[in-house]
Design an enzyme around this catalytic site. Structure first.
Site, PDB file in Angstrom:
ATOM      1  N   ASP A  65       0.872  -1.157  -0.082  1.00 51.14           N
ATOM      2  CA  ASP A  65      -0.071  -0.045  -0.136  1.00 51.14           C
ATOM      3  C   ASP A  65       1.091   1.085  -0.119  1.00 51.14           C
ATOM      4  O   ASP A  65       1.577   1.416   0.881  1.00 51.14           O
ATOM      5  CB  ASP A  65      -0.704  -0.048   1.298  1.00 51.14           C
ATOM      6  CG  ASP A  65      -1.944   1.164   1.431  1.00 51.14           C
ATOM      7  OD1 ASP A  65      -2.358   1.535   0.003  1.00 51.14           O
ATOM      8  OD2 ASP A  65      -2.012   1.532   2.507  1.00 51.14           O
ATOM      9  N   THR A  98      -2.998   4.883  -3.924  1.00 55.34           N
ATOM     10  CA  THR A  98      -1.960   5.652  -3.176  1.00 55.34           C
ATOM     11  C   THR A  98      -0.971   5.759  -3.907  1.00 55.34           C
ATOM     12  O   THR A  98       0.146   6.509  -4.031  1.00 55.34           O
ATOM     13  CB  THR A  98      -1.954   5.363  -1.739  1.00 55.34           C
ATOM     14  OG1 THR A  98      -1.797   3.901  -1.766  1.00 55.34           O
ATOM     15  CG2 THR A  98      -3.061   5.701  -0.958  1.00 55.34           C
ATOM     16  N   THR A  99      -0.556   4.500  -4.437  1.00 53.00           N
ATOM     17  CA  THR A  99       0.938   4.319  -5.256  1.00 53.00           C
ATOM     18  C   THR A  99       0.752   5.167  -6.568  1.00 53.00           C
ATOM     19  O   THR A  99       1.745   5.769  -7.019  1.00 53.00           O
ATOM     20  CB  THR A  99       0.891   2.773  -5.668  1.00 53.00           C
ATOM     21  OG1 THR A  99       0.714   2.136  -4.536  1.00 53.00           O
ATOM     22  CG2 THR A  99       2.329   2.833  -6.038  1.00 53.00           C
ATOM     23  N   ASP A 400      -8.519  -1.006   1.884  1.00 56.02           N
ATOM     24  CA  ASP A 400      -8.549  -0.484   0.576  1.00 56.02           C
ATOM     25  C   ASP A 400      -9.537  -0.779   0.024  1.00 56.02           C
ATOM     26  O   ASP A 400     -10.321  -0.028  -0.849  1.00 56.02           O
ATOM     27  CB  ASP A 400      -7.174  -1.070  -0.058  1.00 56.02           C
ATOM     28  CG  ASP A 400      -6.085   0.172   0.011  1.00 56.02           C
ATOM     29  OD1 ASP A 400      -6.229   0.863   0.787  1.00 56.02           O
ATOM     30  OD2 ASP A 400      -4.997  -0.183  -0.714  1.00 56.02           O
TER      31      ASP A 400
END
Length: 532
Positions: A65, A98-99, A400
């Site tokens: 994550d 998020t990446t 997530d």
């Protein structure tokens, strides 16, 4: 006149060094931020790698994550910290991607650096990026498909897409439906516009495998029932009281000792204590309560042997050490009210449940509360895994997946995944840039090129030949296939909607907007002043 001449040349050189400094500050900012972006780049997508983060305390975290990785990283450079904040805000806003957001920001900075080297003014770049970001919102809207929250299948697809890039991707078939059911049971699918993820408690328990993860409509306590003198471990038709006071002899407010010289006095003290506790227990029994949850107490023991003994005699099940932050959740679930004082314990403050039972797991025992009267306010997901690292990671991944579903509740649109939206943006923006004039055209085209980093990285992480794949993808999009994406499993470009790789629109729009915002901030900085 010599001194005057010397001075002017001095001033000139100083001015030149100022400009150089401004340039180098910007460069170092961009380099620092790019370094952070490259650190998480390899963990993008279903074939992304995981990072192992070991803290100085000797704890280890294995995660995929982006937000978690950056949060754990020790970042010293102030601009690099902005990227950490960026992924954090994406985590809050959309929960997933998020990446992606960090990678896009890094790529935009890369393009901005090239533009700066060509001598384009930072504000011009910044303005054009804003224009491009606004335009990309429209493009993303136009390529998305509306989704109905009652359509469970497409929700499951979206959740499993989010889980695919995680360690537990091979269990996504069990976890995705779990997440969907959990979410659907706490909202009304027809009218809801937002949902509170705090209503879904994720409880972790070691032992078993990930497939043992289950959805409990009710509560799960990881503590065991306090057994003393054979108290009950299973209560049907439970009436639940949640108390916040202590069932033990009162303590004085100040530290002091009472010296008892006489044995009969000592006897009296012990008798008083027994009587005091028995009175309390009788009051509890009088209210009709047969399950007692006791909040953790710092000041003194919440319960002592004596009170447990009395309660066991009265066939009352006791769970002690209930955490302070769980109190609200418990009240919401079983419909009880926290009781702060023994005198206010009335029957109407009790919650109800059909069954409170203790169950054995491989790692100690858990208490399950099921058959809650008005199910539909809260649910609990009981996570199981074989070791702590997998357990923590599965909790993060579930979070997530739940966030992805929350995005769908907020904005009911799905876009194709697999690098398709980014490629579509690159194609549409470069087409649109031809209608602009001057520098803006140039900058928007750079923005469009920057977007290609996502499909490129996806292909790279999957071990495909990135350049060939991205070129093919570009051709497919030019031919008007807006849903063509990189199919990582088959290793080629296919229509990604048929492969069920779906991502909520909100994830992409917020990723583009947030990363553009961050890059514009970084570009506007021309100097770092260190204050003492």
């Amino acid at each position: 006149g010599q001194s005057i001449c010397a001075m002017s040349s001095d001033a000139q050189s100083r001015r030149a060094s100022d400009r150089a400094q401004e340039k180098s500050v910007r460069e170092s900012n961009i380099v620092a931020a790019k370094a952070v972006a490259d650190a998480v780049r390899t963990s993008l997508g279903p074939r992304g790698m995981d990072k192992m983060i070991s803290s100085p305390k000797g704890e280890t975290v294995i995660t995929n994550d982006g937000a978690t990785i950056l949060k754990q990283m020790e970042v010293a450079h102030p601009t690099a910290k902005m990227l950490v904040e960026l992924s954090k805000s994406q985590d809050v806003e959309a929960g997933d991607g998020t990446t992606t957001v960090t990678v896009i920001a890094g790529s935009l900075l890369n393009q901005a650096e090239i533009l700066l080297k060509k001598g384009i003014h930072p504000t011009v770049i910044s303005e054009s990026f804003l224009l491009a970001a606004r335009k990309s919102d429209e493009i993303l809207q136009s390529m998305s498909v509306p989704v109905d929250l009652t359509d469970r299948d497409s929700l499951v697809k979206a959740a499993s897409t989010s889980l695919n890039s995680k360690v537990i991707s091979n269990n996504s078939s069990t976890l995705a439906p779990l997440a969907v059911d959990a979410l659907l049971s706490i909202i009304d699918p027809l009218s809801a516009t937002n949902c509170d993820l705090r209503d879904i408690a994720v409880v972790k328990k070691l032992g078993g495998t990930i497939d043992d993860t289950e959805l409990v409509r009710g509560l799960v306590f990881t503590q065991k029932v306090s057994h003393a003198a054979g108290g009950p471990t299973k209560v049907a038709n439970a009436k639940i009281a949640l108390i916040q006071f202590c069932l033990s002899a009162p303590k004085t407010d100040i530290e002091q000792n009472v010296v008892v010289s006489d044995y009969s006095q000592m006897d009296r003290i012990l008798k008083e204590e027994r009587k005091y506790i028995l009175d309390m227990c009788k009051k509890i029994q009088k209210s009709g309560c047969n399950v007692l949850l006791i909040q953790k107490s710092i000041l003194r023991d919440a319960v002592n042997e004596l009170s447990l003994h009395f309660l066991a005699k009265m066939k009352i099940l006791v769970v002690k050490d209930v955490e302070r932050e769980d109190v609200e959740f418990i009240c919401k679930t079983v419909g009880c009210m926290p009781i702060a004082n023994i005198d206010t314990l009335h029957a109407e403050k009790l919650g109800k449940a059909d069954l409170v039972a203790e169950e054995s797991t491989s790692d100690g025992k858990i208490v399950k509360v099921t058959g809650v009267p008005h199910a539909g306010k809260t649910v609990t997901i009981l996570c199981k895994a074989s070791n702590n690292l997998v357990l923590d990671e599965s909790e993060r991944s579930l979070h997530d997946a739940l966030c992805v579903l929350r995005c769908l509740v907020k904005k009911r649109f799905l876009t194709p995944g697999g690098g398709a939206p980014e490629m579509q943006l690159a194609y549409q923006l470069s087409k649109w840039s031809n209608t602009l004039s001057g520098m803006h055209q140039y900058c928007v085209r750079a923005f469009a090129e920057a977007m290609e980093v996502v499909p490129y990285t996806l292909a790279e992480n999957a071990g495909l030949d990135a350049i060939t794949v991205v070129t093919e993808l570009r051709n497919r999009h030019n031919a008007g296939e807006s849903a063509a994406g990189i199919n990582v499993r088959k290793g080629r470009v296919t229509n990604i909607l048929e492969e069920d790789v779906l991502v909520p629109l909100l994830v992409h729009t917020s990723a583009v907007t947030l990363s553009t915002e961050c890059v514009r901030l970084i570009l506007k900085i021309d100097d770092i002043v260190v204050t003492r």
